[in-house]
Motif scaffolding. Structure first.
Motif: not given
Lengths: 500, 500
Positions: B102-113, B127-135, B408-415
């Motif tokens: 998850s930490s790796r996917a977030v790093s990649r996704c934040e950059m792409a974002w 695709p990168l956000l899908a990976e973060v979401l799935s994790l 993108p940074s893995g903060g799901w459930g915060y909003f």
């Protein structure tokens, strides 16, 4: 994983912790609000325990042995193993209870020292300082037994790997024989010439800071990997690729901050120039405290108090502060910034009298660690030494033996590195000018690139690949001696020197 | 050592590490030179691994069980054990490889974002956000199994312990039914009245900073245990007893920084008011993200955008910027700082339209974690939601579903905690005024002591002693509902409100 790779990965992790400590320590001295002191002390204590635990991890001894037996490693890797063994030997030598007792004694003594200094009350400090001294002596004994060194040399070795007091005795005796007479000569010659004109302040802090930043840029400080801030006691700290220097401003005297900034920038250039491929490894660290101090003194004393630099800097100083008139001419600035005076305070001393302060402290701390003198006699011995070496007697212990924090804070064996650094600076700058004759002319144009290139190649990029003597021999053709430093003092301050 | 004492000592050490992380994170966002980013990332990653290792230390489970069986402990100690068990249960639930992936996917996704947002290119991020979401979904499943919660509630629970989506659905559905019609009404009423007069800049940064510091002092920020600095994205961070807030200055509009400072000061007062005796323990931490946000919004929205505060602040604003004339009268300032507008960007939204942005994100992230909607449909669903809730359609995804870093940074459930915080703020401020009727009058004189005393007693000093519902019931007489927030909006913005 082969032993060397495993060992290097382990020490890269230790560096990640050391870098955390470096930034938190910088923050404590620059940014931290007062009320956070206790919380911060807990954080730093924990990180230091964790770092010590990493260096002393039981697996490290086996990994070192395994790496030493490995074939196919290059010079840097071999030197890295040597430096790791050095660290590990020293850090595993000390029993945890001795480290803890020393750390507690130091905390108590530092607190008492602030009060005792303010009140010029050595007797009030005596029992606490005696405790610190006794524990430092024990540490020296334990380390010395492991390393085959005297207790004092074992303490010195932490700051100056390979440094030995027998060698320092010879170097310092040479200087001590030369300096008192020479100082007298310099002061007499100085008195015969017209005094430099004083600069009229105030010098606003914002303008001082801007000038400091401009000059840091000129000498080659990399602001992508460093900062300039304010602290009570100026220092160079931070972390790998994050080199943070500090200064403090006095609106009545801008040169103090400016020359301080150039001094710390000298340290910083060394840190920024360490070998990138090994930057997180022990072999990628600065070689020793004397080499570190040589870089700050080379920049401040050799380069930035030179006629060449002041010719370049004078118009920039005038522009920064709206200065005009003869006081702001380069020649007058040179007289101001190479002025010699006998004083009681080490940190205020000029280049000529500074070594006397250091030699005094070195001789006293060596006698105290060696149990050759009772601590109660320190004030008398201090004052006698000041008379012998500088010809002045401190009116009280506040400006005498209580002035420095080093001893109360457990920093025994550190003092000689200041003057070893001054001698090293002279020898390196001399070699640089011989190798690259355009260096002084370039400095006069504000072009530090030729000097920095020589330092990068001969000092900074070498990290701890070589032992100090080998580093200096490679760079200057011979190990350290006092002759080039004396020649520098004669040339700049002697009765033959112009403008003095 | 008895189990509880041992456990508390262990978590005090974990806090010393967390405090180190807090300061290093603050430094990364405010002080760190760019070139240090890689070195810093290594330091922070290591400290986080060490912290996780401490919380999950094998001995902790036994110590918790031992402490739970101990007699003679007080309420705070019992609550501390409950909070420690909560932390430990969640942190030990996750396998290390899932955390790392998850930490790796977030790093990649934040950059792409960053790139995808700049280019309004959702397909590039997909695709990168899908990976973060799935994790994140997997993390939610693993934690949810351990806690007996749905995957979304398990994620929410990290930010909002005890928070449940069924309850949020009801609260948000209530608001969502009210807001679109209400917003329309407010905008129509606003349009019928004369527009507020604009303030003429520029507003120098130094004067903005001085005014911010003055107002922080007014509301009760303790500068002995905190700081104000600058960062790209304002935040409240730091460490125990070392609470550091940030802002950013816009010379064309000082209110943005000033109101931001009051917002972060609200967070900071909570942090500074946590119970000293438990300040390094889990039970001494802030209760939840919604309660944290309630403190910032209470200060910014309820207190500092009030007529009372602006009457006090207006002459100080004039003095700070040399303002004069009708635009600088308190009544005009009140109109300016309670202006409502439909916009695409959440962080620019006013108090009336903000919940719409949050409800939209909450509904979407719940559907995505619940696998009820394909991620590829996010842009269309986003735009449809904006039309329904706010009546506007984003022209592209840059100002639509790509605007926030949370997903993108893995903060799901915060909003949802933003709007739960707004509702909680209204309910707390209402209860405070009922309990202490002089609060508004005191604010009009710049005296925040009565309000702060009530918050200290009812919220700050409670730490995590009570569950969120119990904290709110104790302070306001009932658990959270939407009615006080709606009443506040009606009173301040409704067609009956004066000056609107």
């Amino acid at each position: 994983m082969p032993a060397y790779a495993d060992l290097a990965a382990h020490f890269a992790r230790a560096a990640a912790l050391a870098n955390s400590i470096g930034i938190l320590q910088w923050d404590s001295d620059t940014m931290m609000p007062k009320g956070a002191a206790e919380t911060r002390a807990e954080s730093l204590a924990l990180l230091r325990v964790l770092h010590h635990g990493m260096v002393c991890d039981p697996k490290v001894g086996d990994l070192i042995a395994g790496a030493e037996a490995e074939s196919g490693l290059g010079d840097w890797e071999r030197a890295n193993i040597r430096e790791i063994r050095r660290l590990w030997t020293v850090q595993t030598a000390l029993p945890a209870d001795l480290v803890e007792a020393s750390s507690r004694a130091v905390s108590r003594c530092e607190m008492a020292w602030r009060k005792a200094r303010a009140e010029a009350d050595f007797p009030a400090l005596l029992p606490l300082l005696a405790e610190v001294l006794s524990l430092q002596r024990q540490i020296g004994i334990v380390k010395g037994e492991k390393l085959g060194l005297s207790p004092y040399d074992a303490l010195l070795n932490d700051y100056e790997p390979g440094g030995r007091s027998a060698r320092i005795d010879a170097l310092f005796d040479d200087l001590a024989a030369f300096l008192p007479g020479f100082t007298q000569e310099v002061l007499e010659a100085q008195a015969r010439r017209p005094a430099p004109l004083p600069l009229q302040g105030p010098f606003p802090v914002a303008a001082q800071r801007a000038l400091g930043l401009e000059m840091m840029q000129v000498v080659g400080f990399d602001f992508e990997r460093g900062r300039l801030d304010v602290s009570t006691h100026p220092f160079c700290g931070g972390a790998d690729n994050d080199v943070r220097i500090t200064t403090r401003y006095d609106e009545a005297d801008f040169a103090r901050a400016l020359m301080g900034v150039m001094h710390e920038t000298g340290h910083a250039l060394y840190e920024q120039g360490r070998p990138q491929a090994m930057v997180h490894q022990p072999v990628g660290q600065a070689r020793s405290m004397s080499v570190h101090e040589s870089q700050s003194l080379l920049m401040e004393m050799q380069a930035c108090r030179s006629r060449e630099f002041l010719a370049f800097a004078a118009p920039r100083m005038r522009a920064a502060f709206g200065g005009a008139g003869p006081a702001w001419e380069a020649d007058n600035l040179y007289k101001l910034y190479t002025r010699v005076e006998r004083g009681f305070i080490r940190v205020d001393a000029d280049e000529v009298t500074y070594p006397a302060h250091v030699i005094l402290r070195y001789r006293l701390e060596k006698a105290l660690i060696g149990d050759e003198m009772p601590l109660a006699e320190l004030p008398a011995a201090w004052n006698a030494g000041m008379r012998d070496l500088l010809g002045i007697t401190p009116p009280d212990d506040r400006v005498g033996c209580l002035q420095d924090i080093h001893w109360p804070s457990g920093g025994w064996g550190y003092f000689p590195t200041y003057t070893l650094g001054a001698m090293t600076a002279a020898q390196l700058f001399d070699a640089a000018r011989r190798a690259v004759p355009e260096i002084p002319g370039a400095i006069a144009r504000g072009d530090f690139a030729p000097l920095l290139a020589w330092l990068r190649e001969n000092v900074h990029s070498q990290g701890s690949l070589l032992e100090t003597d080998d580093l200096l021999t490679r760079a200057t053709g011979r190990p350290l001696d006092a002759s080039v430093f004396k020649a520098h003092l004669l040339r700049r301050y002697g009765s033959e020197a112009t403008a003095h």
